[in-house]
Design a protein around this motif. Structure first.
Motif, PDB file in Angstrom:
ATOM      1  N   THR A 172      33.095  34.625  53.860  1.00  0.00           N
ATOM      2  CA  THR A 172      33.264  33.839  52.644  1.00  0.00           C
ATOM      3  C   THR A 172      32.784  34.620  51.431  1.00  0.00           C
ATOM      4  OG1 THR A 172      32.897  31.833  53.919  1.00  0.00           O
ATOM      5  CG2 THR A 172      32.729  31.655  51.534  1.00  0.00           C
ATOM      6  N   HIS A 173      31.644  35.310  51.580  1.00  0.00           N
ATOM      7  CA  HIS A 173      31.105  36.109  50.475  1.00  0.00           C
ATOM      8  C   HIS A 173      32.051  37.249  50.113  1.00  0.00           C
ATOM      9  CE1 HIS A 173      28.194  37.890  47.808  1.00  0.00           C
ATOM     10  NE2 HIS A 173      28.256  39.032  48.485  1.00  0.00           N
ATOM     11  N   ILE A 174      32.595  37.931  51.106  1.00  0.00           N
ATOM     12  CA  ILE A 174      33.545  39.028  50.857  1.00  0.00           C
ATOM     13  C   ILE A 174      34.806  38.487  50.210  1.00  0.00           C
ATOM     14  CG2 ILE A 174      35.022  40.744  51.989  1.00  0.00           C
ATOM     15  CD1 ILE A 174      32.739  41.116  54.030  1.00  0.00           C
ATOM     16  N   ASN A 175      35.268  37.338  50.671  1.00  0.00           N
ATOM     17  CA  ASN A 175      36.451  36.706  50.099  1.00  0.00           C
ATOM     18  C   ASN A 175      36.203  36.325  48.637  1.00  0.00           C
ATOM     19  OD1 ASN A 175      39.064  35.841  50.166  1.00  0.00           O
ATOM     20  ND2 ASN A 175      38.630  33.927  51.219  1.00  0.00           N
ATOM     21  N   GLU A 176      35.023  35.795  48.335  1.00  0.00           N
ATOM     22  CA  GLU A 176      34.678  35.438  46.958  1.00  0.00           C
ATOM     23  C   GLU A 176      34.610  36.679  46.075  1.00  0.00           C
ATOM     24  OE1 GLU A 176      31.085  33.166  46.974  1.00  0.00           O
ATOM     25  OE2 GLU A 176      32.051  31.399  47.816  1.00  0.00           O
ATOM     26  N   GLN A 177      34.073  37.772  46.606  1.00  0.00           N
ATOM     27  CA  GLN A 177      34.017  39.026  45.833  1.00  0.00           C
ATOM     28  C   GLN A 177      35.426  39.519  45.520  1.00  0.00           C
ATOM     29  OE1 GLN A 177      31.561  41.600  48.290  1.00  0.00           O
ATOM     30  NE2 GLN A 177      30.016  41.625  46.666  1.00  0.00           N
ATOM     31  N   ALA A 178      36.311  39.438  46.494  1.00  0.00           N
ATOM     32  CA  ALA A 178      37.698  39.871  46.284  1.00  0.00           C
ATOM     33  C   ALA A 178      38.373  38.998  45.236  1.00  0.00           C
ATOM     34  CB  ALA A 178      38.470  39.834  47.600  1.00  0.00           C
ATOM     35  N   GLN A 179      38.123  37.702  45.290  1.00  0.00           N
ATOM     36  CA  GLN A 179      38.703  36.801  44.296  1.00  0.00           C
ATOM     37  C   GLN A 179      38.141  37.094  42.899  1.00  0.00           C
ATOM     38  OE1 GLN A 179      37.847  32.929  45.853  1.00  0.00           O
ATOM     39  NE2 GLN A 179      39.767  32.799  47.002  1.00  0.00           N
ATOM     40  N   GLN A 180      36.845  37.352  42.842  1.00  0.00           N
ATOM     41  CA  GLN A 180      36.227  37.665  41.558  1.00  0.00           C
ATOM     42  C   GLN A 180      36.788  38.966  40.991  1.00  0.00           C
ATOM     43  OE1 GLN A 180      31.963  38.123  41.563  1.00  0.00           O
ATOM     44  NE2 GLN A 180      31.849  37.899  39.342  1.00  0.00           N
ATOM     45  N   LEU A 181      36.987  39.942  41.861  1.00  0.00           N
ATOM     46  CA  LEU A 181      37.565  41.210  41.422  1.00  0.00           C
ATOM     47  C   LEU A 181      39.001  41.011  40.935  1.00  0.00           C
ATOM     48  CD1 LEU A 181      37.243  44.235  41.025  1.00  0.00           C
ATOM     49  CD2 LEU A 181      37.880  44.553  43.426  1.00  0.00           C
ATOM     50  N   ASP A 182      39.779  40.224  41.666  1.00  0.00           N
ATOM     51  CA  ASP A 182      41.145  39.911  41.224  1.00  0.00           C
ATOM     52  C   ASP A 182      41.133  39.278  39.836  1.00  0.00           C
ATOM     53  OD1 ASP A 182      42.288  40.808  43.587  1.00  0.00           O
ATOM     54  OD2 ASP A 182      42.479  38.798  44.467  1.00  0.00           O
ATOM     55  N   TRP A 183      40.247  38.290  39.678  1.00  0.00           N
ATOM     56  CA  TRP A 183      40.125  37.591  38.394  1.00  0.00           C
ATOM     57  C   TRP A 183      39.718  38.553  37.283  1.00  0.00           C
ATOM     58  CZ3 TRP A 183      35.216  36.401  36.045  1.00  0.00           C
ATOM     59  CH2 TRP A 183      35.314  35.626  34.898  1.00  0.00           C
ATOM     60  N   ALA A 184      38.729  39.412  37.547  1.00  0.00           N
ATOM     61  CA  ALA A 184      38.247  40.365  36.539  1.00  0.00           C
ATOM     62  C   ALA A 184      39.336  41.368  36.169  1.00  0.00           C
ATOM     63  CB  ALA A 184      37.001  41.088  37.050  1.00  0.00           C
ATOM     64  N   GLU A 185      40.096  41.830  37.159  1.00  0.00           N
ATOM     65  CA  GLU A 185      41.172  42.786  36.869  1.00  0.00           C
ATOM     66  C   GLU A 185      42.239  42.159  35.969  1.00  0.00           C
ATOM     67  OE1 GLU A 185      41.256  45.610  40.846  1.00  0.00           O
ATOM     68  OE2 GLU A 185      42.277  43.675  40.902  1.00  0.00           O
ATOM     69  N   LYS A 186      42.639  40.959  36.296  1.00  0.00           N
ATOM     70  CA  LYS A 186      43.666  40.274  35.495  1.00  0.00           C
ATOM     71  C   LYS A 186      43.164  40.009  34.073  1.00  0.00           C
ATOM     72  CE  LYS A 186      45.877  38.187  39.474  1.00  0.00           C
ATOM     73  NZ  LYS A 186      45.902  37.037  40.351  1.00  0.00           N
ATOM     74  N   ALA A 187      41.919  39.546  33.984  1.00  0.00           N
ATOM     75  CA  ALA A 187      41.343  39.280  32.662  1.00  0.00           C
ATOM     76  C   ALA A 187      41.211  40.569  31.848  1.00  0.00           C
ATOM     77  CB  ALA A 187      39.985  38.602  32.803  1.00  0.00           C
ATOM     78  N   ALA A 188      40.819  41.642  32.493  1.00  0.00           N
ATOM     79  CA  ALA A 188      40.651  42.927  31.795  1.00  0.00           C
ATOM     80  C   ALA A 188      41.977  43.430  31.246  1.00  0.00           C
ATOM     81  CB  ALA A 188      40.030  43.954  32.736  1.00  0.00           C
ATOM     82  N   ILE A 189      43.023  43.356  32.051  1.00  0.00           N
ATOM     83  CA  ILE A 189      44.340  43.812  31.592  1.00  0.00           C
ATOM     84  C   ILE A 189      44.842  42.938  30.451  1.00  0.00           C
ATOM     85  CG2 ILE A 189      46.778  44.019  32.275  1.00  0.00           C
ATOM     86  CD1 ILE A 189      44.978  46.369  33.161  1.00  0.00           C
ATOM     87  N   GLU A 190      44.653  41.634  30.542  1.00  0.00           N
ATOM     88  CA  GLU A 190      45.070  40.741  29.458  1.00  0.00           C
ATOM     89  C   GLU A 190      44.272  41.019  28.183  1.00  0.00           C
ATOM     90  OE1 GLU A 190      47.706  38.646  29.256  1.00  0.00           O
ATOM     91  OE2 GLU A 190      48.212  39.560  31.180  1.00  0.00           O
ATOM     92  N   HIS A 191      43.001  41.291  28.346  1.00  0.00           N
ATOM     93  CA  HIS A 191      42.151  41.600  27.197  1.00  0.00           C
ATOM     94  C   HIS A 191      42.603  42.901  26.533  1.00  0.00           C
ATOM     95  CE1 HIS A 191      38.421  41.167  24.883  1.00  0.00           C
ATOM     96  NE2 HIS A 191      38.402  42.480  24.891  1.00  0.00           N
ATOM     97  N   LEU A 192      42.850  43.916  27.347  1.00  0.00           N
ATOM     98  CA  LEU A 192      43.323  45.191  26.807  1.00  0.00           C
ATOM     99  C   LEU A 192      44.676  45.014  26.128  1.00  0.00           C
ATOM    100  CD1 LEU A 192      43.073  48.216  26.352  1.00  0.00           C
ATOM    101  CD2 LEU A 192      43.920  48.570  28.689  1.00  0.00           C
ATOM    102  N   LYS A 193      45.543  44.227  26.739  1.00  0.00           N
ATOM    103  CA  LYS A 193      46.865  43.970  26.153  1.00  0.00           C
ATOM    104  C   LYS A 193      46.718  43.331  24.768  1.00  0.00           C
ATOM    105  CE  LYS A 193      49.759  42.096  29.022  1.00  0.00           C
ATOM    106  NZ  LYS A 193      50.576  41.131  29.804  1.00  0.00           N
ATOM    107  N   ALA A 194      45.794  42.375  24.645  1.00  0.00           N
ATOM    108  CA  ALA A 194      45.569  41.718  23.355  1.00  0.00           C
ATOM    109  C   ALA A 194      45.004  42.693  22.330  1.00  0.00           C
ATOM    110  CB  ALA A 194      44.627  40.531  23.537  1.00  0.00           C
ATOM    111  N   ARG A 195      44.086  43.544  22.748  1.00  0.00           N
ATOM    112  CA  ARG A 195      43.517  44.549  21.831  1.00  0.00           C
ATOM    113  C   ARG A 195      44.595  45.527  21.364  1.00  0.00           C
ATOM    114  NH1 ARG A 195      38.368  43.499  19.770  1.00  0.00           N
ATOM    115  NH2 ARG A 195      37.240  42.366  21.369  1.00  0.00           N
ATOM    116  N   LEU A 196      45.474  45.930  22.268  1.00  0.00           N
ATOM    117  CA  LEU A 196      46.565  46.834  21.896  1.00  0.00           C
ATOM    118  C   LEU A 196      47.527  46.147  20.928  1.00  0.00           C
ATOM    119  CD1 LEU A 196      47.234  48.499  25.378  1.00  0.00           C
ATOM    120  CD2 LEU A 196      46.204  49.596  23.368  1.00  0.00           C
TER     121      LEU A 196
END
Length: 166
Positions: free
Chosen positions: A3-27
């Motif tokens: 469950t902990h590993i699954n939560e980490q993977a979900q958090q990483l997925d969420w962070a990656e998507k948010a980071a790309i959207e944030h960079l897209k907005a800055r660009l």
């Protein structure tokens, strides 16, 4: 543990998507700033040309305060155009939204690190691109604002030049 590993993977997925959207907005913000600077340059060049048409009469005999004021305004607007071009419009290094494939997949790295670790490294790279884009946008915005203020001061420049020449 799973469950902990699954939560980490979900958090990483969420962070990656948010980071790309944030960079897209800055660009996109950078693109908007560039468009605004280009529009301001067009207006300044039009104003400079009009002032130059009147101000060129200073080379005739007995120019008056209006001609001197227009000549100074033309030079003033030309100097703003130069600053605007150099500081806000000139081509700069721009970050990309995504990393290059040859950086994302390299066999020697895949042997040393897990996919999770590689994704975490790439997330750090995206953050660096965001930081660089924020700094570039802040610098362009700062200069764009200064050029707007200088353009707004143009009537005062005309008045001072005309008063001095009178």
């Amino acid at each position: 543990m799973t469950t902990h590993i699954n939560e980490q993977a979900q958090q990483l997925d969420w962070a990656e998507k948010a980071a790309i959207e944030h960079l897209k907005a800055r660009l996109a913000t950078g693109d908007a700033l560039h468009a605004q600077a280009s529009q301001l340059l067009t207006l300044l060049l039009a104003g400079m040309t009009g002032a130059l048409a009147i101000g060129s009469k200073v080379f005739e005999s007995y120019p008056g305060p209006v001609q001197w004021g227009a000549a100074v305004v033309s030079a003033w607007l030309a100097s703003i155009c130069v600053v605007l071009t150099l500081k806000a419009i000139a081509t700069r290094t721009t970050q990309t939204q995504y990393n290059e494939p040859r950086n994302l997949y390299r066999a020697e790295l895949a042997e040393k690190y897990t996919l999770q670790q590689l994704r975490e490294f790439e997330l750090e790279n995206v953050q660096q691109r965001i930081d660089l884009t924020k700094a570039r946008n802040a610098n362009v915005a700062w200069w764009l604002d200064r050029c707007r203020y200088a353009a707004a001061a143009t009537p005062a420049v005309f008045a001072v030049a005309a008063a001095i020449s009178a």
